[in-house]
Design a protein around this motif. Structure first.
Motif: not given
Lengths: 118, 93, 161
Positions: C113-128
């Motif tokens: 997702l981050t290597a694709t221009p136009g979308s960036t992974w910002v944060e992940y909530d591991a619990e849910e």
């Protein structure tokens, strides 16, 4: 300047030139986006143009050129390609996480408070 | 003839990459915030690396390749360290 | 087999990189490269991250092709956004519920997702399992969620079982 390049056939030179121009053009557009887009999170997207196909085109041009010039397979550019492809997402994610952390500390609006929607 | 075409398109590509480096340098200098400068620096070293590769094609030697590889390696480490610094205010905890 | 080669893919990658950088297939450098690759695998085994179990090599190839195609497409899309005249920005954050839990599969998804221009992974909530994604053209939230889930999450769940 390029001593042996005078003997290169057209069928190699034209793809090399096109790949060089396409790659540097994409990189320039990405850098221009870094200048033009108006918020930090929008600007994060711009450099990936240069690190994906911008870099890919220039590396391909270099591989093609040296393979024909030295009449053997020269593909050590793949090492740079693999390295940049693997590391760019990591650095961008790190910087984006740091930025959102700083924005939350400052209590900025329009920044989601958590990954979970509230 | 082939040589003329190749050297002209090399020149054009190098000019475009140089302009790209200027854009990213402007972003590093202007900010406005620290994370903008880090992103600018990250893009700056990628553009510099690509510029070195085009110099390699121009000279016909693979000397520039090694320099490009070193830039790619060190750029990653420096950006990761800077991002860590932005996150916590110190690099080594 | 597992004692000697705990991470066959990583070791093969190291050997390939060694040969690429040396630009030769001569037996001397190849033997040194083999030793380095074996040591690399053992060192990684000491870290004890757990081995990823990759199934379905056909799906791996198809996903790789899909990602290469998608990156090309979004390169053009982002270039047209940058050069376009419209100043009104549609960039925004997006919350996506993920079913994927395997950490290595999540790492691959984050990189795609981050290597694709136009979308960036910002944060992940591991619990849910919530993912915070930033996209450059947030016109239609539903289609972005569907794209991430159908195109990337489902093949990754089948590959990392």
């Amino acid at each position: 300047m390029i001593p042996a390049a005078a003997e290169l056939p057209w069928i190699v030179v034209i793809p090399v030139c096109l790949l060089l121009l396409a790659g540097s053009g994409l990189t320039l557009i990405g850098a221009f986006g870094l200048l033009r887009l108006n918020s930090f999170y929008a600007r994060v997207h711009a450099p990936t143009l240069g690190t994906s196909y911008g870099m890919g085109c220039i590396l391909l041009a270099s591989m093609l050129f040296f393979s024909v010039l030295q009449t053997r397979l020269v593909i050590h550019e793949l090492a740079i390609g693999a390295f940049v492809i693997l590391t760019t997402p990591v650095t961008l994610m790190l910087v984006a996480r740091a930025a959102i952390h700083r924005d939350r500390l400052e209590g900025k609006d329009a920044i989601p408070r958590a990954a979970r929607p509230d | 003839m082939t040589m003329t075409v190749l050297s002209w398109s090399l020149l054009l590509a190098q000019l475009m990459l140089g302009a790209a480096m200027l854009c990213t340098t402007w972003r590093v200098l202007r900010g406005p915030r620290a994370q903008d400068r880090v992103i600018g620096l990250d893009a700056l070293y990628v553009c510099g690396m690509l510029l070195l590769l085009t110099f390699g094609i121009r000279s016909g030697t693979s000397v520039y390749f090694e320099a490009a590889l070193v830039i790619a390696l060190l750029g990653f480490v420096s950006t990761a360290a800077l991002a860590k610094f932005l996150m916590r205010g110190e690099v080594i905890e | 087999m597992t004692r000697l080669l705990p991470h066959p893919l990583i070791s093969a990658g190291i050997l390939l990189l060694w040969l690429l950088l040396n630009q030769t297939l001569a037996p001397g450098p190849a033997l040194v490269g083999l030793a380095v690759a074996l040591f690399g695998g053992w060192t990684l085994a000491l870290l004890d991250q757990g081995r990823p179990r990759l199934r379905r090599p056909d799906l791996v190839l198809r996903l790789t092709g899909q990602v290469i195609l998608d990156i090309a497409r979004s390169n053009l899309a982002v270039a047209s956004i940058i050069l376009g005249r419209r100043r009104g920005s549609t960039a925004g954050f997006l919350h996506i519920p993920l079913v994927l839990r395997d950490p290595q599969a999540l790492a691959v998804l984050a990189c795609i997702l981050t290597a694709t221009p136009g979308s960036t992974w910002v944060e992940y909530d591991a619990e849910e399992g919530w993912l915070l994604l930033h996209v450059l053209d947030l016109e239609d939230e539903e289609s972005w969620i569907r794209l991430v889930k159908d195109r990337y999450e489902r093949p990754l769940m089948e590959i990392f079982t």
